[in-house]
Design a protein around this motif. Structure first.
Motif, PDB file in Angstrom:
ATOM      1  N   PHE A 281      27.985 -44.674 -10.242  1.00 39.91           N
ATOM      2  CA  PHE A 281      27.929 -45.296  -8.915  1.00 39.91           C
ATOM      3  C   PHE A 281      29.244 -46.019  -8.663  1.00 39.91           C
ATOM      4  O   PHE A 281      29.732 -46.768  -9.506  1.00 39.91           O
ATOM      5  CB  PHE A 281      26.758 -46.290  -8.846  1.00 39.91           C
ATOM      6  N   GLN A 282      29.824 -45.798  -7.468  1.00 44.17           N
ATOM      7  CA  GLN A 282      31.069 -46.454  -7.064  1.00 44.17           C
ATOM      8  C   GLN A 282      30.840 -47.173  -5.742  1.00 44.17           C
ATOM      9  O   GLN A 282      30.313 -46.586  -4.793  1.00 44.17           O
ATOM     10  CB  GLN A 282      32.199 -45.440  -6.890  1.00 44.17           C
ATOM     11  N   LEU A 283      31.245 -48.435  -5.676  1.00 44.72           N
ATOM     12  CA  LEU A 283      31.065 -49.244  -4.471  1.00 44.72           C
ATOM     13  C   LEU A 283      32.421 -49.663  -3.930  1.00 44.72           C
ATOM     14  O   LEU A 283      33.287 -50.136  -4.670  1.00 44.72           O
ATOM     15  CB  LEU A 283      30.231 -50.486  -4.785  1.00 44.72           C
ATOM     16  N   SER A 284      32.607 -49.480  -2.621  1.00 39.60           N
ATOM     17  CA  SER A 284      33.859 -49.876  -1.982  1.00 39.60           C
ATOM     18  C   SER A 284      34.098 -51.371  -2.174  1.00 39.60           C
ATOM     19  O   SER A 284      33.207 -52.195  -1.963  1.00 39.60           O
ATOM     20  CB  SER A 284      33.791 -49.564  -0.485  1.00 39.60           C
ATOM     21  N   GLY A 285      35.316 -51.724  -2.598  1.00 40.34           N
ATOM     22  CA  GLY A 285      35.669 -53.117  -2.804  1.00 40.34           C
ATOM     23  C   GLY A 285      35.410 -53.614  -4.204  1.00 40.34           C
ATOM     24  O   GLY A 285      35.742 -54.751  -4.535  1.00 40.34           O
ATOM     25  N   VAL A 286      34.794 -52.787  -5.039  1.00 46.12           N
ATOM     26  CA  VAL A 286      34.510 -53.162  -6.431  1.00 46.12           C
ATOM     27  C   VAL A 286      35.240 -52.183  -7.337  1.00 46.12           C
ATOM     28  O   VAL A 286      35.076 -50.970  -7.215  1.00 46.12           O
ATOM     29  CB  VAL A 286      32.999 -53.126  -6.720  1.00 46.12           C
ATOM     30  N   GLY A 287      36.021 -52.704  -8.247  1.00 43.12           N
ATOM     31  CA  GLY A 287      36.878 -51.842  -9.049  1.00 43.12           C
ATOM     32  C   GLY A 287      36.165 -51.020 -10.104  1.00 43.12           C
ATOM     33  O   GLY A 287      36.519 -49.872 -10.353  1.00 43.12           O
ATOM     34  N   ASP A 288      35.159 -51.584 -10.744  1.00 42.69           N
ATOM     35  CA  ASP A 288      34.531 -50.921 -11.879  1.00 42.69           C
ATOM     36  C   ASP A 288      33.358 -50.045 -11.449  1.00 42.69           C
ATOM     37  O   ASP A 288      32.552 -50.426 -10.597  1.00 42.69           O
ATOM     38  CB  ASP A 288      34.028 -51.953 -12.889  1.00 42.69           C
TER      39      ASP A 288
END
Length: 346
Positions: A281-288
Motif C-alpha cells: 500500500f502506498q499513500l500520497s504524502g507518506v514516504g514509506d
C-alpha cells in the motif's frame, strides 16, 4: 457506461500518487419513480471530501466539515448562492427528466435517474486548470461539454437531439466557460486555504487479508486512510504482478476516510510459496510503503466482499428500488470514461 470518478485516469504507480492535483466537484442526482429516495440530491466535494450537501427533503444546504461551516458563517452570501443553486437545479432537473422521457419514448413509471458532475481540477505545481461538466442518464454517459470547441459531445445517438439544441445556447456555453476558467478554480483555491489542516493531513490505513473460503481469492483490504490518493498492488519477490490480480476502486467511508481492495487469486500458488507474495500500500504524502505478507495465519474471513460498501448493505434492506438507484449512481460516478465537460452553472 464504459468508464467515467477519477476525474481522471486511474493511478497506476508511485509517481502518480506523489503528484498533488486538487479537485472541486458538484454532483447532482435527480430521481423519478423511486420511493424512499429524495427527488433531488446535491453534494459538493473538495479533494473527494464532501463539504456540502442538500436534498429536496431538507431544502437547505448543510456544510459537512467544520471549516466549511465557519467559511459559510463568515460569508453568508456564499451559503445563499449554494442554496439557490440547490433549489434551482431541483426544478431544472425534474423538467429535464420529463423532456427526456418524451424525447426517448420512455415509460412513465420509471425509475429514471439524471445526474450531472461538474467542477474543476487544479495542479498546484504547474497551475494547470481542467474544467469538466458531464451528464449521465440511467447509468450511461449522456452529454459532455468540450471546453475547447464549446460544443456538446453526444456518445450515444439518443443524445444527439439534445446536443444540437444545447449547442445553440451560446450565452450558456460562454457562461459555463467563465465558470470553469475563473470561478471554479478561484473557489477551489479558497477552500484549500481554509481547509488546509484537514485536507492536507495524512492517515495510514488498517490493512487486512480477507478470504471467504479456503478456495476463494485473497483480498487485501485497506481502510481508514487519508487522503484518497493511494495505490495498492501485489508483488512476488518484490516485483509487482498483474496476473490473477484484480484491483478495486477507492471508496468513501462514513468518517471521511477511504478504503480500497486488491484481490489475488492464489489457486495456482503452492503452499510453500505463499510468503513470496506481499500486498503493498502506498499513500500520497507518506514516504514509506506498508506491506503485508501473504500468510494463511493472518487471513480473516469476511461476510461481505471488502469492496462492498456498508451503505449498499443497508440499502438492500430498504428495498430493491433504492438499491437500484444507488447502483446507478455508483455505476456512473465510479466507472466514468474520462468523458470531460464544462458547464458549471445552468
Amino acid at each position: 457506461m464504459k468508464s467515467l470518478m477519477s476525474l481522471f485516469s486511474k493511478m497506476t504507480g508511485k509517481n502518480n500518487i506523489s503528484k498533488i492535483t486538487h479537485s472541486y466537484q458538484y454532483k447532482f442526482t435527480a430521481a423519478y419513480g423511486v420511493q424512499d429516495f429524495p427527488e433531488f440530491v446535491g453534494a459538493a466535494t473538495v479533494d473527494d471530501v464532501q463539504v456540502g450537501y442538500c436534498d429536496s427533503n431538507i431544502k437547505t444546504v448543510k456544510p459537512k466539515q467544520d471549516w466549511m461551516k465557519k467559511l459559510f458563517e463568515r460569508n453568508p452570501e456564499h451559503l445563499e448562492w449554494y442554496s439557490q443553486k440547490c433549489l434551482g437545479n431541483q426544478h431544472v432537473f425534474r423538467a429535464n427528466i420529463d423532456i427526456l422521457k418524451r424525447r426517448l419514448n420512455l415509460t412513465e413509471e420509471g425509475p429514471h435517474i439524471l445526474q450531472r458532475m461538474n467542477g474543476c481540477e487544479w495542479d498546484d505545481e504547474t497551475g494547470e486548470v481542467i474544467g469538466f461538466n458531464q451528464y449521465g442518464f440511467n447509468g450511461e454517459d449522456f452529454l459532455a461539454l468540450d471546453l475547447k470547441t464549446l460544443t456538446w459531445i453526444a456518445p450515444k445517438s439518443q443524445a444527439v437531439l439534445t446536443k444540437l439544441l444545447w449547442d445553440d445556447e451560446k450565452a450558456r456555453l460562454e457562461h459555463n466557460k467563465h465558470y470553469c476558467i475563473y470561478k471554479c478554480p478561484d473557489w477551489l483555491k479558497n477552500y484549500i486555504r481554509h481547509g488546509k489542516s484537514f485536507l492536507q493531513r495524512t492517515k495510514n490505513p488498517s490493512i487486512s487479508l480477507l478470504q471467504r473460503t479456503p478456495s476463494s481469492v485473497v483480498s487485501c483490504h485497506a481502510t481508514g486512510f487519508f487522503p484518497g490518493r493511494a495505490e495498492m498492488f501485489w508483488t512476488k519477490d518484490g516485483e509487482e504482478i498483474h496476473e490473477d490480480v484484480e484491483k478495486g476502486e477507492i471508496l468513501f467511508n462514513n468518517d471521511g476516510t477511504f478504503q480500497m481492495s486488491v484481490e489475488f487469486n492464489v489457486s495456482s500458488v503452492p503452499p510453500d510459496g505463499w510468503r513470496r507474495y506481499d500486498c503493498v500500500f502506498q499513500l500520497s504524502g507518506v514516504g514509506d510503503d506498508i506491506k503485508i505478507t501473504l500468510d494463511k495465519s493472518v487471513i480473516r474471513t469476511n461476510s461481505y466482499p471488502p469492496e462492498f460498501p456498508a451503505a449498499l448493505v443497508a440499502g438492500i434492506a430498504g428495498g430493491f428500488l433504492l438499491l437500484l438507484v444507488i447502483a446507478v449512481i455508483v455505476l456512473w460516478l465510479k466507472k466514468r470514461t474520462g468523458f470531460r465537460h464544462v458547464d458549471g452553472e445552468d
